[in-house]
Scaffold this motif. Structure first.
Motif, PDB file in Angstrom:
ATOM      1  N   GLU A  73      42.188   9.820  -6.281  1.00  0.00           N
ATOM      2  CA  GLU A  73      43.011  10.943  -5.813  1.00  0.00           C
ATOM      3  C   GLU A  73      42.141  12.146  -5.477  1.00  0.00           C
ATOM      4  O   GLU A  73      42.359  12.822  -4.471  1.00  0.00           O
ATOM      5  CB  GLU A  73      44.037  11.319  -6.890  1.00  0.00           C
ATOM      6  CG  GLU A  73      44.982  12.426  -6.453  1.00  0.00           C
ATOM      7  CD  GLU A  73      46.018  12.745  -7.522  1.00  0.00           C
ATOM      8  OE1 GLU A  73      46.614  13.828  -7.450  1.00  0.00           O
ATOM      9  OE2 GLU A  73      46.218  11.910  -8.426  1.00  0.00           O
ATOM     10  N   GLN A  74      41.153  12.418  -6.308  1.00  0.00           N
ATOM     11  CA  GLN A  74      40.253  13.543  -6.032  1.00  0.00           C
ATOM     12  C   GLN A  74      39.429  13.293  -4.774  1.00  0.00           C
ATOM     13  O   GLN A  74      39.231  14.201  -3.957  1.00  0.00           O
ATOM     14  CB  GLN A  74      39.338  13.779  -7.229  1.00  0.00           C
ATOM     15  CG  GLN A  74      40.072  14.285  -8.460  1.00  0.00           C
ATOM     16  CD  GLN A  74      39.122  14.844  -9.500  1.00  0.00           C
ATOM     17  OE1 GLN A  74      38.195  15.586  -9.168  1.00  0.00           O
ATOM     18  NE2 GLN A  74      39.338  14.466 -10.748  1.00  0.00           N
ATOM     19  N   SER A  77      41.548  13.750  -1.691  1.00  0.00           N
ATOM     20  CA  SER A  77      41.940  15.138  -1.424  1.00  0.00           C
ATOM     21  C   SER A  77      40.786  15.992  -0.929  1.00  0.00           C
ATOM     22  O   SER A  77      40.987  17.163  -0.591  1.00  0.00           O
ATOM     23  CB  SER A  77      42.517  15.770  -2.696  1.00  0.00           C
ATOM     24  OG  SER A  77      41.505  15.967  -3.677  1.00  0.00           O
ATOM     25  N   ILE A  78      39.572  15.445  -0.851  1.00  0.00           N
ATOM     26  CA  ILE A  78      38.414  16.241  -0.432  1.00  0.00           C
ATOM     27  C   ILE A  78      38.615  16.871   0.949  1.00  0.00           C
ATOM     28  O   ILE A  78      38.347  18.070   1.119  1.00  0.00           O
ATOM     29  CB  ILE A  78      37.128  15.394  -0.492  1.00  0.00           C
ATOM     30  CG1 ILE A  78      36.693  15.210  -1.948  1.00  0.00           C
ATOM     31  CG2 ILE A  78      36.006  16.047   0.315  1.00  0.00           C
ATOM     32  CD1 ILE A  78      35.496  14.301  -2.137  1.00  0.00           C
ATOM     33  N   TRP A  80      41.310  17.834   2.573  1.00  0.00           N
ATOM     34  CA  TRP A  80      42.251  18.939   2.494  1.00  0.00           C
ATOM     35  C   TRP A  80      41.692  20.109   1.697  1.00  0.00           C
ATOM     36  O   TRP A  80      41.800  21.268   2.112  1.00  0.00           O
ATOM     37  CB  TRP A  80      43.552  18.454   1.843  1.00  0.00           C
ATOM     38  CG  TRP A  80      44.534  19.562   1.601  1.00  0.00           C
ATOM     39  CD1 TRP A  80      45.391  20.113   2.498  1.00  0.00           C
ATOM     40  CD2 TRP A  80      44.722  20.270   0.373  1.00  0.00           C
ATOM     41  NE1 TRP A  80      46.127  21.113   1.913  1.00  0.00           N
ATOM     42  CE2 TRP A  80      45.738  21.235   0.607  1.00  0.00           C
ATOM     43  CE3 TRP A  80      44.157  20.179  -0.892  1.00  0.00           C
ATOM     44  CZ2 TRP A  80      46.187  22.105  -0.380  1.00  0.00           C
ATOM     45  CZ3 TRP A  80      44.602  21.044  -1.878  1.00  0.00           C
ATOM     46  CH2 TRP A  80      45.597  21.996  -1.625  1.00  0.00           C
ATOM     47  N   ARG A  81      41.057  19.797   0.559  1.00  0.00           N
ATOM     48  CA  ARG A  81      40.506  20.868  -0.271  1.00  0.00           C
ATOM     49  C   ARG A  81      39.369  21.593   0.427  1.00  0.00           C
ATOM     50  O   ARG A  81      39.221  22.815   0.309  1.00  0.00           O
ATOM     51  CB  ARG A  81      40.040  20.291  -1.608  1.00  0.00           C
ATOM     52  CG  ARG A  81      41.216  19.783  -2.465  1.00  0.00           C
ATOM     53  CD  ARG A  81      40.758  18.929  -3.626  1.00  0.00           C
ATOM     54  NE  ARG A  81      39.995  19.669  -4.611  1.00  0.00           N
ATOM     55  CZ  ARG A  81      39.449  19.134  -5.691  1.00  0.00           C
ATOM     56  NH1 ARG A  81      39.575  17.834  -5.905  1.00  0.00           N
ATOM     57  NH2 ARG A  81      38.785  19.880  -6.542  1.00  0.00           N
ATOM     58  N   LEU A  82      38.576  20.859   1.192  1.00  0.00           N
ATOM     59  CA  LEU A  82      37.498  21.488   1.942  1.00  0.00           C
ATOM     60  C   LEU A  82      38.064  22.384   3.034  1.00  0.00           C
ATOM     61  O   LEU A  82      37.574  23.501   3.266  1.00  0.00           O
ATOM     62  CB  LEU A  82      36.595  20.414   2.549  1.00  0.00           C
ATOM     63  CG  LEU A  82      35.379  20.915   3.338  1.00  0.00           C
ATOM     64  CD1 LEU A  82      34.461  21.737   2.445  1.00  0.00           C
ATOM     65  CD2 LEU A  82      34.614  19.737   3.938  1.00  0.00           C
ATOM     66  N   SER A  83      39.110  21.897   3.705  1.00  0.00           N
ATOM     67  CA  SER A  83      39.754  22.695   4.741  1.00  0.00           C
ATOM     68  C   SER A  83      40.304  23.990   4.163  1.00  0.00           C
ATOM     69  O   SER A  83      40.180  25.066   4.766  1.00  0.00           O
ATOM     70  CB  SER A  83      40.873  21.886   5.397  1.00  0.00           C
ATOM     71  OG  SER A  83      41.596  22.674   6.316  1.00  0.00           O
ATOM     72  N   GLU A  84      40.927  23.902   2.971  1.00  0.00           N
ATOM     73  CA  GLU A  84      41.460  25.097   2.328  1.00  0.00           C
ATOM     74  C   GLU A  84      40.343  26.058   1.935  1.00  0.00           C
ATOM     75  O   GLU A  84      40.503  27.282   2.011  1.00  0.00           O
ATOM     76  CB  GLU A  84      42.255  24.703   1.074  1.00  0.00           C
ATOM     77  CG  GLU A  84      43.602  24.083   1.379  1.00  0.00           C
ATOM     78  CD  GLU A  84      44.546  25.086   1.994  1.00  0.00           C
ATOM     79  OE1 GLU A  84      44.882  26.087   1.326  1.00  0.00           O
ATOM     80  OE2 GLU A  84      44.936  24.877   3.168  1.00  0.00           O
ATOM     81  N   ALA A  85      39.198  25.498   1.508  1.00  0.00           N
ATOM     82  CA  ALA A  85      38.097  26.339   1.038  1.00  0.00           C
ATOM     83  C   ALA A  85      37.459  27.138   2.163  1.00  0.00           C
ATOM     84  O   ALA A  85      37.017  28.273   1.952  1.00  0.00           O
ATOM     85  CB  ALA A  85      37.046  25.471   0.350  1.00  0.00           C
TER      86      ALA A  85
END
Length: 303
Positions: A73-74, A77-78, A80-85
């Protein structure tokens, strides 16, 4: 051990069938079985109990499954999380909202929130019209809906809605009636909420009622409108409120309360959208948001 080994393991653990897991992974069963054996060898534990008829998780396999799912799961999600960061942080702006905003006007606010997603995060802030206008003037709010009139030369005011008002009266007294007259209200008390929560326009209504003979007043200290409804329901008073049945103000109505138009008095409550002129000008910090708002609120809603 790599991510693929964990994907293979989770697929078999969820299917408890190597053939079905292989189809899910778009591969043959034989290499899948070999990858699982490689993983078991590396970890030093058998993960599955295999028989000719079934596959079950061992104690080690059952312990590994939630860990493997969490890791996958982690990893998934990389992106999406990178895009958010790396995405630029949007400013958070607030639009003031008085009590009883009509659903049609609230829908316009939702359209504005959607239209501003690219440039800001627009949130709502509650308050009385006077407080909201002051907050816009001071810069604490980007904009606000407020009941007019608002007298502040620093503010740009766009009229966005006109709501007809009617008399909230004891229903049993006016049973079967489609309207009332001011004369018929003269022996009832006019109930007004405190000045700090009542739109300024209601002062004009109070003066008009006084001029035609409605002299008795009841002023209550409750900041909401339920107190007025209690007095009207008991048969001793009336008040003025939004005539449209869709208005949220009708949620305060109790039994034995009806809202009727007044034949010889047609007041309307006007709502405006307020900006600070300098902030909403072409070179102001709210020029983009104000431009989108002017477009969305270009037509006045009348109910």
């Amino acid at each position: 051990m790599d991510i693929l080994h964990l994907r293979y393991f989770v697929a078999v653990a969820e299917e408890l069938n190597f053939s079905q897991a292989a189809r899910r992974l778009h591969m043959a069963a034989s290499p899948l079985s070999q990858r699982i054996k490689d993983l078991e060898r590396e970890l030093g534990y058998e993960l599955f109990e295999r028989t000719t008829h079934r596959v079950d998780l061992t104690t080690a396999g059952a312990a590994l499954l939630p860990m493997a799912r969490d890791i996958l799961e982690q990893v998934n999600s990389i992106p999406w999380r990178l895009s958010e960061a790396v995405r630029p942080r949007l400013d958070r702006l607030f639009i003031g909202m008085p009590a009883g905003v009509h659903p049609l006007l609230r829908e316009r606010v939702r359209l504005l929130e959607d239209a501003c997603q690219e440039v800001c995060e627009l949130k709502r802030w509650p308050g009385t019209s006077a407080d909201l206008a002051e907050a816009v003037h001071d810069g604490r709010l980007a904009m606000a809906l407020a009941r007019l009139p608002v007298s502040d030369p620093a503010l740009e005011i766009i009229e966005v809605m006109r709501e007809r008002l009617g008399a909230a009266v004891p229903a049993d007294r006016f049973a079967g009636r489609a309207s009332v007259t001011l004369e018929e209200l003269a022996d009832l008390s006019y109930v007004a909420t405190p000045n700090d929560v009542t739109p300024a326009y209601f002062e004009e209504i109070d003066a008009r009622l006084n001029s035609v003979g409605v002299k008795k007043r009841i002023r209550i200290n409750m900041a909401d409108y339920s107190g007025s409804s209690e007095l009207i329901s008991s048969g001793i008073a009336f008040s003025m409120t939004m005539l449209s049945p869709e208005s949220p103000m009708h949620l305060y109505r109790l039994e034995n309360v009806a809202v009727l138009p007044v034949d010889d008095f047609q007041p309307a409550l006007t709502t405006g959208l307020l900006f600070r002129r300098d902030r909403a000008s072409a070179d102001g910090d709210l020029s983009d948001v104000a431009g989108r708002a002017r477009q969305i609120f270009s037509e006045v809603i009348s109910v």
